[in-house]
Motif scaffolding. Structure first.
Motif, PDB file in Angstrom:
ATOM      1  N   LEU A  18      -6.447 -52.751 -13.503  1.00  0.00           N
ATOM      2  CA  LEU A  18      -5.333 -52.738 -14.450  1.00  0.00           C
ATOM      3  C   LEU A  18      -5.877 -53.111 -15.829  1.00  0.00           C
ATOM      4  O   LEU A  18      -6.596 -54.100 -15.976  1.00  0.00           O
ATOM      5  N   ILE A  19      -5.552 -52.289 -16.826  1.00  0.00           N
ATOM      6  CA  ILE A  19      -5.908 -52.578 -18.217  1.00  0.00           C
ATOM      7  C   ILE A  19      -4.606 -52.733 -18.990  1.00  0.00           C
ATOM      8  O   ILE A  19      -3.759 -51.826 -18.965  1.00  0.00           O
ATOM      9  N   VAL A  20      -4.446 -53.842 -19.682  1.00  0.00           N
ATOM     10  CA  VAL A  20      -3.234 -54.089 -20.463  1.00  0.00           C
ATOM     11  C   VAL A  20      -3.624 -54.269 -21.924  1.00  0.00           C
ATOM     12  O   VAL A  20      -4.483 -55.089 -22.253  1.00  0.00           O
ATOM     13  N   GLU A  21      -3.005 -53.471 -22.780  1.00  0.00           N
ATOM     14  CA  GLU A  21      -3.241 -53.555 -24.219  1.00  0.00           C
ATOM     15  C   GLU A  21      -1.907 -53.723 -24.942  1.00  0.00           C
ATOM     16  O   GLU A  21      -1.115 -52.796 -25.022  1.00  0.00           O
ATOM     17  N   LYS A  22      -1.676 -54.941 -25.412  1.00  0.00           N
ATOM     18  CA  LYS A  22      -0.445 -55.265 -26.163  1.00  0.00           C
ATOM     19  C   LYS A  22       0.800 -54.781 -25.417  1.00  0.00           C
ATOM     20  O   LYS A  22       1.672 -54.120 -25.970  1.00  0.00           O
ATOM     21  N   GLY A  23       0.875 -55.117 -24.129  1.00  0.00           N
ATOM     22  CA  GLY A  23       2.056 -54.844 -23.328  1.00  0.00           C
ATOM     23  C   GLY A  23       2.129 -53.476 -22.693  1.00  0.00           C
ATOM     24  O   GLY A  23       3.036 -53.205 -21.914  1.00  0.00           O
ATOM     25  N   VAL A  24       1.180 -52.591 -23.023  1.00  0.00           N
ATOM     26  CA  VAL A  24       1.133 -51.252 -22.425  1.00  0.00           C
ATOM     27  C   VAL A  24      -0.042 -51.216 -21.445  1.00  0.00           C
ATOM     28  O   VAL A  24      -1.117 -51.735 -21.746  1.00  0.00           O
ATOM     29  N   ALA A  25       0.161 -50.589 -20.295  1.00  0.00           N
ATOM     30  CA  ALA A  25      -0.806 -50.708 -19.206  1.00  0.00           C
ATOM     31  C   ALA A  25      -1.310 -49.355 -18.716  1.00  0.00           C
ATOM     32  O   ALA A  25      -0.648 -48.320 -18.858  1.00  0.00           O
ATOM     33  N   ALA A  26      -2.497 -49.397 -18.121  1.00  0.00           N
ATOM     34  CA  ALA A  26      -3.077 -48.255 -17.418  1.00  0.00           C
ATOM     35  C   ALA A  26      -3.699 -48.762 -16.131  1.00  0.00           C
ATOM     36  O   ALA A  26      -4.183 -49.901 -16.055  1.00  0.00           O
ATOM     37  N   LEU A  27      -3.684 -47.915 -15.114  1.00  0.00           N
ATOM     38  CA  LEU A  27      -4.397 -48.181 -13.876  1.00  0.00           C
ATOM     39  C   LEU A  27      -5.624 -47.294 -13.810  1.00  0.00           C
ATOM     40  O   LEU A  27      -5.585 -46.134 -14.231  1.00  0.00           O
ATOM     41  N   VAL A  28      -6.714 -47.831 -13.256  1.00  0.00           N
ATOM     42  CA  VAL A  28      -7.888 -47.025 -12.948  1.00  0.00           C
ATOM     43  C   VAL A  28      -8.062 -47.039 -11.432  1.00  0.00           C
ATOM     44  O   VAL A  28      -8.355 -48.084 -10.848  1.00  0.00           O
ATOM     45  N   ASP A  29      -7.849 -45.887 -10.817  1.00  0.00           N
ATOM     46  CA  ASP A  29      -7.800 -45.677  -9.377  1.00  0.00           C
ATOM     47  C   ASP A  29      -6.556 -46.319  -8.776  1.00  0.00           C
ATOM     48  O   ASP A  29      -5.920 -47.184  -9.392  1.00  0.00           O
ATOM     49  N   THR A  30      -6.199 -45.870  -7.569  1.00  0.00           N
ATOM     50  CA  THR A  30      -4.895 -46.239  -7.015  1.00  0.00           C
ATOM     51  C   THR A  30      -4.944 -46.785  -5.595  1.00  0.00           C
ATOM     52  O   THR A  30      -3.904 -47.198  -5.080  1.00  0.00           O
ATOM     53  N   GLY A  31      -6.110 -46.769  -4.946  1.00  0.00           N
ATOM     54  CA  GLY A  31      -6.080 -47.052  -3.521  1.00  0.00           C
ATOM     55  C   GLY A  31      -5.255 -46.000  -2.802  1.00  0.00           C
ATOM     56  O   GLY A  31      -5.215 -44.835  -3.216  1.00  0.00           O
ATOM     57  N   ASP A  66       6.326 -49.286 -18.833  1.00  0.00           N
ATOM     58  CA  ASP A  66       5.208 -49.561 -19.731  1.00  0.00           C
ATOM     59  C   ASP A  66       3.859 -49.260 -19.088  1.00  0.00           C
ATOM     60  O   ASP A  66       2.814 -49.603 -19.641  1.00  0.00           O
ATOM     61  N   LEU A  67       3.879 -48.629 -17.917  1.00  0.00           N
ATOM     62  CA  LEU A  67       2.649 -48.131 -17.310  1.00  0.00           C
ATOM     63  C   LEU A  67       2.444 -46.717 -17.854  1.00  0.00           C
ATOM     64  O   LEU A  67       3.143 -45.778 -17.479  1.00  0.00           O
ATOM     65  N   ALA A  68       1.501 -46.579 -18.784  1.00  0.00           N
ATOM     66  CA  ALA A  68       1.355 -45.315 -19.528  1.00  0.00           C
ATOM     67  C   ALA A  68       0.459 -44.305 -18.823  1.00  0.00           C
ATOM     68  O   ALA A  68       0.686 -43.094 -18.919  1.00  0.00           O
ATOM     69  N   TYR A  69      -0.586 -44.783 -18.165  1.00  0.00           N
ATOM     70  CA  TYR A  69      -1.568 -43.879 -17.556  1.00  0.00           C
ATOM     71  C   TYR A  69      -1.966 -44.362 -16.168  1.00  0.00           C
ATOM     72  O   TYR A  69      -2.139 -45.556 -15.935  1.00  0.00           O
TER      73      TYR A  69
END
Length: 322
Positions: free
Chosen positions: A30-43, A64-67
């Motif tokens: 999980l990467i969070v940048e100023k309240g907006v998030a992205a996941l890298v891989d999903t299981g 707020d999960l953008a990618y």
């Protein structure tokens, strides 16, 4: 050892345990940048409740999960993508161009996995995988970027483990999310803070020449850390890169020695891989009981042996098509 569901690092990066077969085997980053998030891989689809819980814990709304970013489309990395798209209404799925069509129409991907596992075991491990709307899929070719609320993520085409593999360079942390390209490193094998890393040659697209080149490409950025899907943050990357180069060559040598052993190849290769990794772990200073080491390595050795056999059996132009 005890592993928590969520491990937090600097720069808004966290590892969420995908709970894939066992704790500490696969991470969703999980990467969070100023309240907006992205996941890298999903299981897998069964990993996503843990993602939802982690977002709730961090007060991040599903909107707020953008990618949702896939390093590649092997199902321990991408099996939860359709469930993510269902639950995160504004998210875009970012994937290597060679993998995009398989996310829009996963029938071939599912059929291939079912042929390996059988239908019942496939459903037990991976659950249901449904098509993703092409309008929500973003292809990420080599050296493309996405903007995560002002944070630049650079995508590099990094084959070797798979031809549909990207590694993602995060300029904020000066680190890479490497999927399987930079190998596997289970935290159980850490000794006095030193990690043990070994390659994954699993089916069906192992290419040692490309693997060496991709490792060198990652190191050329002089990254501070690599975030591996199996399992999360490692440092000392130049040292690990040299070890990976040596171990890839050793895997290839083991496979080539067994090339003409017919139906015995799998057993011969598996035994030699086990001996190789046990020797390297001993040199590393690992003092885990042998049964525990064998249990941690068994699946990887089995898959690596299968991948090496597949590599041996392919014609010279095996790397042209997905």
């Amino acid at each position: 050892m005890s592993l928590s569901l969520v491990t937090d690092y600097k720069y808004g990066i966290s590892a969420i345990d995908a709970q894939f077969h066992r704790p500490g085997r696969a991470a969703i980053h999980l990467i969070v940048e100023k309240g907006v998030a992205a996941l890298v891989d999903t299981g897998t689809s069964f990993s996503i409740p843990g993602v939802v819980a982690a977002l709730k814990q961090k007060n991040i709304a599903t909107e707020d999960l953008a990618y949702v970013i896939l390093t590649h489309i092997h199902l321990d990395h991408a099996g939860g993508a359709s469930e993510c798209m269902r639950l995160f209404p504004r998210a875009k799925l970012v994937v290597h161009p060679r993998g995009a069509s398989h996310m829009a129409n996963p029938a071939r991907l599912v059929a291939g996995a079912m042929s390996v596992y059988g239908e019942a075991e496939f459903k037990r491990v991976y659950g249901e995988i449904i098509p993703i709307d092409v309008e929500r899929i973003v292809e990420a070719p080599d050296e493309s970027r996405i903007d995560l609320n002002g944070r630049s993520l650079l995508f590099l085409d990094t084959p070797g483990h798979a031809r549909h593999h990207n590694c993602i360079y995060d300029e904020r942390s000066q680190s890479f999310f490497t999927g399987d390209t930079f190998g596997v490193s289970y935290r159980e094998f850490d000794v006095d803070g030193r990690e043990f890393v070994f390659p994954t040659t699993s089916p069906v697209q192992f290419d040692p020449v490309a693997a060496h080149a991709s490792i060198d490409r990652i190191i050329s950025y002089q990254p501070h850390y690599a975030y591996l899907t199996h399992y999360s943050q490692i440092g000392s990357l130049e040292k690990h890169a040299q070890s990976l180069h040596d171990l890839i060559d050793a895997h290839v040598e083991i496979a080539q020695r067994a090339k003409n052993n017919g139906t015995d190849r799998k057993a011969i290769i598996s035994k030699a891989l086990s001996e190789l990794l046990l020797k390297k772990l001993s040199e590393h200073g690992c003092q885990l009981p042998l049964p525990e080491i064998n249990e941690l390595l068994s699946s990887d050795i089995r898959l690596n042996a299968q991948g090496l056999i597949h590599w041996l059996d392919q014609p010279s132009e095996r790397f042209k098509q997905l």
